[in-house]
Design a protein around this motif. Structure first.
Motif, PDB file in Angstrom:
ATOM      1  N   CYS A 277       0.912  -1.199  -0.233  1.00 44.66           N
ATOM      2  CA  CYS A 277      -0.120   0.184   0.034  1.00 44.66           C
ATOM      3  C   CYS A 277       0.828   1.181   0.194  1.00 44.66           C
ATOM      4  O   CYS A 277       1.948   1.447   0.628  1.00 44.66           O
ATOM      5  CB  CYS A 277      -0.786   0.055   1.148  1.00 44.66           C
ATOM      6  N   HIS A 279       0.103   3.917   1.037  1.00 46.04           N
ATOM      7  CA  HIS A 279       0.068   4.882   2.288  1.00 46.04           C
ATOM      8  C   HIS A 279       0.818   4.593   3.330  1.00 46.04           C
ATOM      9  O   HIS A 279       1.971   5.261   3.455  1.00 46.04           O
ATOM     10  CB  HIS A 279      -1.497   4.522   3.029  1.00 46.04           C
ATOM     11  N   VAL A 280       1.125   3.540   4.189  1.00 44.66           N
ATOM     12  CA  VAL A 280       2.034   3.099   5.076  1.00 44.66           C
ATOM     13  C   VAL A 280       2.394   1.880   4.882  1.00 44.66           C
ATOM     14  O   VAL A 280       3.220   1.146   5.889  1.00 44.66           O
ATOM     15  CB  VAL A 280       1.632   3.507   6.745  1.00 44.66           C
ATOM     16  N   CYS A 282       1.009  -1.391   4.186  1.00 48.09           N
ATOM     17  CA  CYS A 282       0.249  -2.709   4.558  1.00 48.09           C
ATOM     18  C   CYS A 282       0.176  -3.418   3.108  1.00 48.09           C
ATOM     19  O   CYS A 282       0.244  -3.012   2.269  1.00 48.09           O
ATOM     20  CB  CYS A 282      -1.117  -2.695   5.082  1.00 48.09           C
ATOM     21  N   CYS A 296      -6.931  -1.904   0.914  1.00 43.71           N
ATOM     22  CA  CYS A 296      -6.086  -2.184   2.187  1.00 43.71           C
ATOM     23  C   CYS A 296      -6.880  -2.094   3.140  1.00 43.71           C
ATOM     24  O   CYS A 296      -7.782  -1.301   3.599  1.00 43.71           O
ATOM     25  CB  CYS A 296      -5.003  -0.880   1.958  1.00 43.71           C
ATOM     26  N   HIS A 299      -6.198   1.005   6.506  1.00 39.10           N
ATOM     27  CA  HIS A 299      -6.944   2.216   6.504  1.00 39.10           C
ATOM     28  C   HIS A 299      -7.980   2.483   5.572  1.00 39.10           C
ATOM     29  O   HIS A 299      -8.274   3.484   5.236  1.00 39.10           O
ATOM     30  CB  HIS A 299      -5.890   3.506   6.966  1.00 39.10           C
ATOM     31  N   SER A 301      -7.856   2.302   2.114  1.00 38.61           N
ATOM     32  CA  SER A 301      -7.443   3.032   1.133  1.00 38.61           C
ATOM     33  C   SER A 301      -7.869   2.002  -0.137  1.00 38.61           C
ATOM     34  O   SER A 301      -7.564   0.701   0.025  1.00 38.61           O
ATOM     35  CB  SER A 301      -5.931   3.202   0.812  1.00 38.61           C
TER      36      SER A 301
HETATM   37  S1  FES Z   1      -1.600   1.292   4.826  1.00 36.63           S
HETATM   38 FE1  FES Z   1      -3.041   1.075   3.309  1.00 36.63          FE
HETATM   39  S2  FES Z   1      -4.538   2.549   3.954  1.00 36.63           S
HETATM   40 FE2  FES Z   1      -3.028   2.877   5.285  1.00 36.63          FE
END
Ligand code: FES
Length: 352
Positions: A277, A279-280, A282, A296, A299, A301
């Motif tokens: 992901c 974002h962070v 995952c 994901c 969070h 996404s």
């Molecule tokens: S790690 Fe995927 S939405 Fe935050």
């Protein structure tokens, strides 16, 4: 401050002791000590001299002007000197943005301080309060509760336990501190994120078996977890796997939107995207075949893999990187190259 209630007063030196009166009560409580009062108020230059006040106002306006220039400079620097991904580019862009941001914030802060020190009223105001000390009986009861607790725990009689408890509490923070310090002193080579094991001709294989995948075996609507061929031959294969994992599916070519710069990156509707992901980091693993959305679980996404895995919902701010694929002479799916952009979460030095 302005005087706003009968509880507030502006006493001079030697003011009489204040007898506080709790709301709704006529009982007068004794003072613990004599009210020392306040020194007489001393007017500042700007309080006495209108010309000095006007000068102070001009200086404050000037500082606000510095802030405005800094804000405008920030926008100009952001547009005119963007980071181009090189070390020099990142350094220059950061420098210009930092200087402009400093001026923008410093101007406002310094102006506010000057304003408060020179033009705002600085008359001292005293608010009288009733004593807040608890009664002797309450204090004694609290101490008794603590004593009872210590006696019940038997810690006073068992020195070994006391020592073990203190030692355990003293050592426990090391479990957090040592990894933190270790990471700070570790390698910070972000270039490692720019490349994965994928390269031209690397076969796409099933995770975890490592069996090569033929294009004809990929069913529309199914999701396939993919790793590079010969992954385990790599020295640090677990780290490499964490970067190279891919999700692959087949979509009806009629609904697949291919950007002009990605023409030929899919094969007969089969598309492959990084599983990490943006974002962070995952693993993105929940696929909804009807909408072509990848979700994901961390969070929420959501990425539309029929449209370049663009973000359609959630906190991620860029699409999942796409792995260009094709087939080899034997019909097995292979990569055309590595990812063309860094995988995983955004970070400061990544290529735009
Ligand atoms: S790690 Fe995927 S939405 Fe935050």
């Amino acid at each position: 401050m302005t005087e706003h209630s009968s509880e507030l007063s502006t006493p001079g030196a030697g003011a009489a002791p204040v007898a506080a009166r709790p709301a709704g009560s006529e009982v007068t409580l004794p003072e613990r000590f004599e009210n020392p009062g306040l020194a007489p108020h001393r007017d500042r230059v700007a309080d006495r001299d209108p010309a000095a006040a006007r000068g102070a106002a001009r200086r404050i306006a000037l500082l606000f002007g510095v802030s405005m220039l800094g804000s405008i400079g920030f926008v100009v620097a952001y547009v005119a000197a963007p980071s181009d991904g090189t070390v020099t580019g990142v350094r220059n862009s950061t420098l210009y943005l930092g200087i402009a941001l400093f001026l923008a914030m410093f101007g406002i802060g310094a102006a506010a301080v000057q304003w408060a020190r020179t033009l705002m009223s600085d008359r001292e105001i005293v608010e009288a309060r009733h004593p807040q000390r608890t009664s002797d009986a309450d204090r004694a009861a609290a101490i008794e509760v603590l004593r009872q607790g210590a006696a019940d725990s038997a810690i006073g009689r068992r020195g070994v336990l006391k020592g073990a408890l203190l030692s355990a509490l003293a050592l426990a923070p090391l479990t957090v501190a040592v990894p933190l310090v270790g990471e700070v002193g570790g390698t910070w080579n972000v270039n490692a994120f720019r490349h994965t094991l994928w390269k031209k001709g690397t076969r796409l294989t099933l995770d975890p078996s490592g069996r090569p995948i033929k294009a004809e075996d990929v069913v529309e609507g199914s999701i396939v977890h993919v790793i590079p061929d010969k992954l385990r031959d790599s020295e640090h294969w677990i780290e490499e796997k964490a970067k190279a994992v891919v999700l692959m599916t087949r979509i009806d070519p009629a609904v697949l939107k291919e950007a002009p710069d990605r023409a030929g990156w899919s094969y007969e509707g089969i598309v492959a995207y990084s599983k990490i992901c943006t974002h962070v980091g995952c693993p993105v693993a929940l696929y909804e075949a009807q909408t072509h959305h990848l979700l994901c679980p961390c969070h929420q996404s959501t990425f539309d893999i029929a449209d370049g895995a663009k973000v359609v919902f959630g906190p991620a701010n860029r699409a999942l990187p796409q792995l260009p694929i094709t087939v080899d002479d034997e019909g097995y799916l292979v990569a055309q190259s590595d990812f063309t952009e860094p995988i995983g979460p955004s970070y400061w030095e990544r290529l735009k």
